[in-house]
Design a protein around this motif. Structure first.
Motif: not given
Length: 342
Positions: A259-283
């Motif tokens: 990616a061209d840039s990884y702002p600090p919020h990217s870590m939070r985005h990554s946590t959410a996406c990895h949780l979702l990909e691991a099967g954790v429900d959206i709620v």
């Protein structure tokens, strides 16, 4: 006998000093972000309209003036459409408050605001780390140094909890809760909303080790993460540490971190996406991140699908492709004291 009209500045002061903190219960950080909109408006009124802050009246805030102000934000201040829309939203909230307090005085301002449309902003692609990139990032800090130990624990905590930068700064020793069967941390998010996030034993051990290293285990009110000059770390310090290791990672691992840039919020985005990909429900993810609405969390479902689409495209190309390889400048005109940060 006609009722005396309330001035623009008087209403604005009451809005920031009383209504937002006490009636709405907004946090200091949120209020400060609202103040920036009015500081910019006053800068525009002085520089472009030659009207000082103390002389601004509701009658000056016409449709043409407000629209020109929003355009000025983009052309002179180089703000993005999304930022422009945020400023418009802040003005709209105040116009509604002002009209309820003094309909006659604020009606021109309110009617002008509601005529201005929200500008369509290009959807920005959020940067997300892969799991391999996360592993690399968390292994970069050198634990043999005081700051390296702090940085490793802090980055690990950011990823494990999806915490915001401000939540990292506010974290105290007493926020860690450990029982025989589980461990959790109390995070205070936007609007002073409190939530509990479960954490792993491994992260607990890292936190406890770092807290003992700093000799603050007996002081529940002490902040866990401090800078070299302040007991409580600032957001800019968190961002600086994060950017330091992202830069190191991009330099040392040129085949990753695309990616061209990884702002600090990217870590939070990554946590959410990895949780979702691991099967954790959206709620559940919504509750972990501290979102008010599940619609905010839903963006990560779309981001996760983007990852799937990207992997599918890479696979198809490898097998079937043709080629297989905001500073405000100072002025003599003083801004209202109530608009200063607190």
């Amino acid at each position: 006998m006609s009722r005396r009209k309330i001035s623009f500045m008087s209403l604005l002061e009451d809005y920031f000093e009383t209504y937002l903190p006490y009636s709405r219960g907004l946090s200091g950080n949120t209020i400060n972000s609202y103040k920036q909109t009015f500081l910019l408006l006053m800068r525009y009124m002085l520089d472009v309209k030659n009207i000082s802050a103390s002389k601004i009246n509701f009658s000056d805030l016409t449709y043409e003036t407000l629209l020109d102000f929003l355009n000025w934000l983009e052309t002179d201040r180089l703000c993005k459409p999304s930022t422009r829309n945020q400023r418009l939203s802040v003005l709209s909230a105040f116009s509604e408050y002002a009209q309820n307090r003094d309909f006659d005085a604020a009606s021109v301002f309110r009617s002008a605001i509601i005529k201005i449309p929200v500008k369509k902003a290009k959807a920005k692609q959020r940067a997300v780390f892969t799991r391999d990139e996360i592993k690399i990032l968390l292994n970069l800090p050198d634990e043999n140094y005081e700051t390296g130990l702090r940085d490793k624990v802090m980055l690990s905590f950011m990823y494990a909890t999806g915490a915001r930068a401000q939540e990292i700064c506010d974290l105290k020793v007493g926020d860690i809760r450990i029982s025989i069967s589980s461990a959790a941390v109390t995070l205070t998010g936007k609007g002073s909303k409190v939530r509990q996030v479960g954490i792993s034993r491994k992260l607990v051990e890292s936190l406890q080790k770092y807290i003992r290293h700093r000799h603050i285990e007996k002081y529940p009110e002490r902040h866990i993460f401090s800078s070299q000059t302040h007991e409580q770390m600032t957001i800019s310090c968190v961002e600086g540490i994060y950017k330091k290791y992202v830069s190191m990672a991009k330099e040392q691992y040129s085949t990753l971190f695309h990616a061209d840039s990884y702002p600090p919020h990217s870590m939070r985005h990554s946590t959410a996406c990895h949780l979702l990909e691991a099967g954790v429900d959206i709620v559940t993810i919504k509750n972990i991140l501290g979102h008010v609405s599940v619609q905010t969390t839903q963006i990560y479902a779309e981001m996760s699908q983007d990852t799937v689409d990207k992997k599918l495209k890479e696979w198809n190309e490898s097998w079937f492709g043709d080629n297989q390889k905001i500073e405000i400048k100072k002025t003599t005109d003083s801004m209202p004291g109530f608009l200063k940060k607190r």
